[in-house]
Design an enzyme around this catalytic site. Structure first.
Site, PDB file in Angstrom:
ATOM      1  N   ASP A 117     -63.680 -60.222  26.605  1.00 24.87           N
ATOM      2  CA  ASP A 117     -64.507 -61.182  25.859  1.00 24.87           C
ATOM      3  C   ASP A 117     -65.713 -61.573  26.709  1.00 24.87           C
ATOM      4  O   ASP A 117     -66.288 -62.646  26.537  1.00 24.87           O
ATOM      5  CB  ASP A 117     -63.679 -62.420  25.496  1.00 24.87           C
ATOM      6  N   GLY A 162     -59.233 -68.762  29.878  1.00 25.00           N
ATOM      7  CA  GLY A 162     -57.882 -68.245  29.727  1.00 25.00           C
ATOM      8  C   GLY A 162     -57.311 -68.244  28.324  1.00 25.00           C
ATOM      9  O   GLY A 162     -56.115 -67.987  28.149  1.00 25.00           O
ATOM     10  N   ASP A 201     -61.304 -62.667  36.387  1.00 18.52           N
ATOM     11  CA  ASP A 201     -62.609 -63.310  36.181  1.00 18.52           C
ATOM     12  C   ASP A 201     -63.222 -63.636  37.538  1.00 18.52           C
ATOM     13  O   ASP A 201     -62.508 -63.782  38.541  1.00 18.52           O
ATOM     14  CB  ASP A 201     -62.469 -64.594  35.353  1.00 18.52           C
ATOM     15  N   LYS A 212     -66.118 -57.553  23.281  1.00 11.95           N
ATOM     16  CA  LYS A 212     -67.205 -58.228  22.582  1.00 11.95           C
ATOM     17  C   LYS A 212     -68.479 -57.405  22.717  1.00 11.95           C
ATOM     18  O   LYS A 212     -68.782 -56.881  23.798  1.00 11.95           O
ATOM     19  CB  LYS A 212     -67.453 -59.615  23.176  1.00 11.95           C
ATOM     20  N   ASP A 256     -64.561 -59.162  40.768  1.00 14.47           N
ATOM     21  CA  ASP A 256     -65.464 -58.374  39.944  1.00 14.47           C
ATOM     22  C   ASP A 256     -64.746 -57.104  39.494  1.00 14.47           C
ATOM     23  O   ASP A 256     -64.191 -56.370  40.324  1.00 14.47           O
ATOM     24  CB  ASP A 256     -66.709 -58.007  40.770  1.00 14.47           C
ATOM     25  N   TRP A 283     -57.649 -66.129  25.769  1.00 11.40           N
ATOM     26  CA  TRP A 283     -57.093 -64.843  25.332  1.00 11.40           C
ATOM     27  C   TRP A 283     -55.814 -64.516  26.081  1.00 11.40           C
ATOM     28  O   TRP A 283     -54.865 -63.994  25.499  1.00 11.40           O
ATOM     29  CB  TRP A 283     -58.139 -63.735  25.539  1.00 11.40           C
TER      30      TRP A 283
END
Length: 229
Positions: free
Chosen positions: A141, A82, A101, A181, A117, A84
């Site tokens: 990320d 958590g 998540d 990312k 998902d 971000w």
């Protein structure tokens, strides 16, 4: 004492903590622990109440490209634990933030948390309903657990990046921004070829808090256009 890009003091490291190899612990695990103990961003994140050192990455990305603004709707993909989402909640007033998540997450003030998902279309609908509109920013990320084999790690993380890209293509608001990312490797050119027609500006950012030896970097795409397809 050194200064971070945020202007806040970041503690230097005059003395390094050495971690002894324990029975049942691999040498790689020992090196990871030693690196964590001696990481200025780990210690500073704890002092400021961030859940992970990754919070500094978004802080430094935002300072370079000016992403987070009041009133925005934000989706943070692969959010756990958590860090971000915490930064987004700090920097955005009167906005809406959704964190997603597969793992459970503790509550974060000002953030709606969904466990699931991102490729699940039912979850997509719940996210858009919670935001009361399309997101202005999609953050990711996400990274697959590393194997130590650079090319394998790159390919596995790019699969997650592709999922985030698809979510952005389907849901991002016009003019919106996307941050993900990526690991340096051969498939990045394919990703750029896909994104270039969809955004006004794309750049790569490697924040100072990203470890120098890490192949990770962050793709920042701004100015989402209508999907030509």
């Amino acid at each position: 004492m050194t200064k971070s890009n945020t202007g806040r003091s970041v503690e230097g490291r005059n003395k390094k903590t050495r971690v002894k190899t324990a029975r049942g612990r691999s040498s790689s695990s020992t090196r990871w622990l030693q690196r964590q103990f001696n990481d200025q961003y780990v210690s500073r994140a704890k002092q400021l109440g961030y859940r992970s050192r990754a919070a500094w990455k978004l802080i430094q990305i935002d300072e370079k490209v000016k992403l987070l603004k009041d009133g925005q709707r934000v989706v943070d993909l692969g959010s756990a634990p958590g860090g971000w989402a915490q930064v987004a909640a700090e920097r955005i007033k009167n906005g809406k933030i959704v964190a997603v998540d597969l793992l459970e997450m503790d509550p974060i003030q000002g953030v709606s948390i969904f466990r699931g998902d991102v490729t699940d279309q039912n979850l997509d609908r719940l996210i858009i309903t919670e935001l009361q509109g399309r997101p202005d920013i999609i953050l990711s990320d996400m990274a697959a657990p590393t194997t130590g084999h650079r090319q394998t790690d790159h390919l596995r993380t790019m699969v997650l990046c592709e999922a985030a890209v698809q979510f952005a293509i389907e849901h991002l608001s016009l003019g919106g921004s996307f941050v993900s990312k990526v690991f340096q490797g051969g498939t990045q050119s394919d990703l750029l070829a896909k994104l270039n027609p969809l955004f006004d500006k794309i750049r790569h950012v490697k924040p100072d808090s990203s470890r120098k030896e890490s192949p990770e970097t962050y793709l920042v795409a701004k100015g989402f256009r209508k999907n030509p397809n």
